[in-house]
Design a protein around this motif. Structure first.
Motif: not given
Lengths: 265, 239
Positions: A210-213, A152, B92, A29-30, B97, A154-155, A215
């Motif tokens: 509020w963060s990737m982790r 990583g 997000p 999804v990301q 991160e 994903v980012v 989520a």
């Protein structure tokens, strides 16, 4: 409800799938590949049909077909010069067409087929549960071990590729994990709804995280709650479990959407 | 000064007979700060992809520190900031991160980051001035701050060559200036080779020692001060 063995087995299998599907779906999804699970599901349908035709366990043939389909999508997307959505469409339609031809050859357009299309979690046996729990645990362990590189990519996939991170191997691993998830989830929600458990919990979590982790962890929590709530509701309201589970997940998405909008005010 | 990047007679065509680049010769020394500019569609991004070894030239050779670029053995020392549309996905992710992703190649793939890696991540965040926003989701920051976060990500990998592709797209003029002065400071502090690739170079003109204009081939290569006045807007590079 818990005094009935078939419900205990259903809840056990559902819990594994409820955790695994969003954990794997998160990385699809990301990266805006939400429909990959659907594509693999249609290939798994061809696998089920082959299993019925050859009189081999349809779960095993679906697993093999799903892994091949997942790797094919990734190969076409990355090396075949085919855009992601076209690669998906190609595998999607080939899978469903092969399934129709094979199932027709087997003369099996009947109730047996419907349990794979729409799920049959209430018929899960102890052996099924052992298989689902074992493969699910292996899948989750791989996701846990590879969380950082998968996140990583994903980012910034291109930046990671330039720095020498083995992107191809990671992408194939995700495709294979997605295939295993589809094969295991068939009994819970059915091929037609399998991708919903990989996508809806992740979408819901994304509205309030509020963060990737956070989520990632919230996705798993939403998946688990959706499956357990859906099964319970379906038991007491005499509704089909697969559809009820997905509707609960959709309702959670609606609540998360509203909560996210309120928080941003 | 030893050579970091060397392109010799490089040509490239995505389709036979339609060259995106033709006869490009380029030598960039270690520690240089160079702007590569030119009109959109002029071949800048292809040039960057060849330098980074993501594409192989149809003709000619591309080398990094004397090794063929596509087989460069120290890839973890390459930092790359892709165009913004390709970054971030839908997650997000917080600044920390995002920057942690810069330690993937150097810090190992499996398990959690080690202490030294976490220190380098924090250091990179501080360097770009985002210390107060380390745990803020990147998506909620301004365009300029988002670019700073991704520059910190590239810095976290301790690159010897840092390539930024269109870093100012979607960034307001004030943030462009501040981004350019940040890069100049990082260049003097870290000594890395920096390639700033953009269709507009006004913001970095005062900081770079060399400007390379690309329009299928190299049409200008020298200090920005030597650029003919009419060319100072790269969309006029065809004049």
């Amino acid at each position: 409800m818990l005094e009935l063995e078939f419900m205990r087995l259903a809840l056990g299998a559902g819990a594994v799938v409820g955790v695994l599907a969003p954990a794997v779906g998160f990385f699809l999804v990301q990266r805006r590949q939400s429909l990959v699970g659907d594509g693999i599901g249609h290939v798994a349908f061809a696998g089920v049909a082959a299993g019925i035709l050859l009189d081999v366990s349809p779960i095993v043939t679906a697993l093999v077909a799903a892994v091949l389909g997942g790797v094919a999508i990734e190969f076409l997307r990355s090396k075949g010069g085919t855009a992601g959505d076209q690669a998906l469409a190609l595998v999607f339609y080939t899978g469903i067409a092969a399934g129709v031809v094979l199932i027709s050859a087997a003369g099996a357009l009947n109730v047996d087929l419907f349990q794979y299309l729409f799920g049959s979690i209430l018929t899960v046996t102890r052996t099924d549960l052992v298989v689902i729990a074992s493969l699910g645990t292996v899948g989750l362990a791989i996701v846990g071990l590879l969380y950082r590189p998968l996140a990583g990519v994903v980012v910034d996939e291109e930046g990671a590729r330039v720095a020498g991170v083995p992107i191809g191997a990671l992408n194939v691993t995700v495709a294979a994990l997605a295939a295993v998830t589809v094969a295991l989830s068939m009994r819970v929600v059915g091929i037609l709804l399998v991708a919903a458990l990989m996508v809806l919990p992740v979408s819901a979590a994304g509205r309030i995280a509020w963060s990737m982790r956070s989520a990632f962890l919230l996705s798993i929590a939403v998946g688990l709650v959706s499956v357990l709530t859906g099964l319970t509701v379906s038991y007491y309201a005499d509704l089909p479990p697969g559809g009820t589970i997905v509707l609960v997940a959709a309702a959670v998405f609606g609540v998360a959407l509203a909560a996210g909008a309120l928080r941003r005010r | 000064m030893s050579l970091a990047i060397e392109l010799s007679s490089v040509s490239f065509a995505y389709r036979a007979g339609h060259h995106v680049l033709e006869g490009v010769d380029l030598r960039i020394g270690e520690g240089a700060f160079v702007a590569i500019a030119g009109p959109n569609g002029g071949g800048k991004t292809t040039l960057v992809r060849i330098i980074l070894g993501l594409e192989r030239p149809s003709e000619g050779t591309a080398s990094l520190y004397g090794e063929p670029a596509h087989r460069f053995s120290r890839r973890r020392t390459l930092g790359y900031l892709a165009q913004r549309s390709e970054l971030g996905g839908d997650a997000p992710a917080t600044v920390r991160e995002v920057v942690s992703a810069g330690r993937l190649a150097a810090g190992g793939l499996l398990g959690p980051l080690r202490r030294r890696d976490r220190e380098l991540v924090t250091e990179a965040i501080e360097r770009v001035g985002l210390g107060d926003f380390a745990d803020t989701p990147v998506q909620t920051l301004s365009g300029g701050m988002q670019q700073r976060a991704f520059i910190a990500k590239a810095l976290a990998g301790e690159p010897s060559i840092l390539v930024l592709d269109e870093p100012t797209t979607g960034v307001d003029a004030e943030s462009q200036e501040s981004l350019a002065s940040l890069l100049a400071r990082l260049h003097s502090e870290l000594g890395a080779t920096i390639l700033y690739v953009s269709h507009e170079f006004g913001a970095v003109e005062q900081f770079v020692e060399r400007l390379v204009l690309v329009r299928r081939t190299i049409v200008f290569d020298g200090p920005p001060q030597a650029l003919p006045g009419v060319w100072h807007d790269p969309s006029h590079a065809h004049a």
